[in-house]
Design an enzyme around this catalytic site. Structure first.
Site, PDB file in Angstrom:
ATOM      1  N   HIS A 138       0.852  -1.184   0.000  1.00 10.69           N
ATOM      2  CA  HIS A 138       0.000   0.000   0.000  1.00 10.69           C
ATOM      3  C   HIS A 138       0.890   1.237   0.000  1.00 10.69           C
ATOM      4  O   HIS A 138       2.084   1.156   0.301  1.00 10.69           O
ATOM      5  CB  HIS A 138      -0.926   0.026   1.227  1.00 10.69           C
ATOM      6  CG  HIS A 138      -0.195   0.210   2.508  1.00 10.69           C
ATOM      7  ND1 HIS A 138       0.381  -0.853   3.201  1.00 10.69           N
ATOM      8  CD2 HIS A 138       0.106   1.333   3.225  1.00 10.69           C
ATOM      9  CE1 HIS A 138       0.975  -0.396   4.283  1.00 10.69           C
ATOM     10  NE2 HIS A 138       0.837   0.933   4.329  1.00 10.69           N
TER      11      HIS A 138
ATOM     12  N   HIS B  46       5.647   6.129  -1.590  1.00 14.38           N
ATOM     13  CA  HIS B  46       6.412   4.890  -1.704  1.00 14.38           C
ATOM     14  C   HIS B  46       5.561   3.709  -1.256  1.00 14.38           C
ATOM     15  O   HIS B  46       4.576   3.863  -0.542  1.00 14.38           O
ATOM     16  CB  HIS B  46       7.684   4.951  -0.849  1.00 14.38           C
ATOM     17  CG  HIS B  46       7.393   5.007   0.619  1.00 14.38           C
ATOM     18  ND1 HIS B  46       7.105   6.196   1.279  1.00 14.38           N
ATOM     19  CD2 HIS B  46       7.331   4.038   1.574  1.00 14.38           C
ATOM     20  CE1 HIS B  46       6.875   5.943   2.553  1.00 14.38           C
ATOM     21  NE2 HIS B  46       7.007   4.628   2.765  1.00 14.38           N
TER      22      HIS B  46
END
Length: 197
Positions: free
Chosen positions: A62, A149
């Site tokens: 995620h 990220h």
């Protein structure tokens, strides 16, 4: 009743154990084809032996947009405020293109998938969500800057240099409110909001 017969619950060390902490955050979760591409990238790095690490399970991939903290309970008022904030965000769907694996610093440095090119749409999404959460007094845990990220692994050491990988086209069209019990391995989706087209 003698002192020996009194209930012992109030003695130090004999209190009822506290329940789990509830972690709450807004995130982008990759659609299945993108998750498979990320997993293939991670697998190639693992097989190359270039990274010694504890690898994250693909089901946990995620991109965190906003961390809302760890809470002893999931209060209805907390969830209502979070839902009100995301409901006011107005960003059209877009595509994010991560194309590099790099390390963040730390004792077990995270090995992350990120993009070498800034995404104005992703930055705008983060800024709008941060502003709306601040207005409902949920912005206290959000970082002052945003480095998009996806954590792939926790390494034994920093990577000596970033590793270029084949770009992954991640279509972003919704934001999820995720919940987990601290220390548990699974995430629960408490809400999903489609970005307005």
């Amino acid at each position: 009743m003698s002192d020996a017969d009194q209930p012992q619950a109030g003695l130090p060390g004999l209190e009822e154990p506290a329940g789990p902490l509830h972690r709450l955050f807004f995130a982008l979760v990759p659609p299945e084809p993108v998750r498979e591409q990320i997993a293939a990238t991670a697998s190639a790095l693992r097989e190359s032996g270039s990274i010694e690490a504890r690898w994250v399970k693909p089901a946990r991939y995620h991109l965190t947009l906003a961390f809302l903290g760890d809470h002893p309970t999931l209060r209805p008022s907390l969830l209502e405020a979070a839902r009100a904030a995301i409901g006011k965000v107005r960003v059209a769907p877009f595509t994010w293109l991560p194309d590099q694996v790099a390390s963040f610093t730390g004792r077990r440095p995270p090995c992350v998938l990120r993009s070498t090119q800034a995404s104005p749409a992703l930055q705008t999404l983060w800024e709008q969500l941060r502003r709306e959460l601040s207005l409902v007094r949920l912005g206290g845990q959000i970082e002052r800057s945003f480095t998009p990220h996806v954590t792939l692994a926790y390494g034994q050491r920093d990577l000596p240099a970033p590793i270029e990988v084949a770009p992954i086209a991640w279509p972003v069209d919704r934001v999820l409110l995720l919940h987990s019990e601290v220390g548990a391995s699974d995430y629960e989706t408490l809400g999903s909001w489609r970005l307005p087209g």
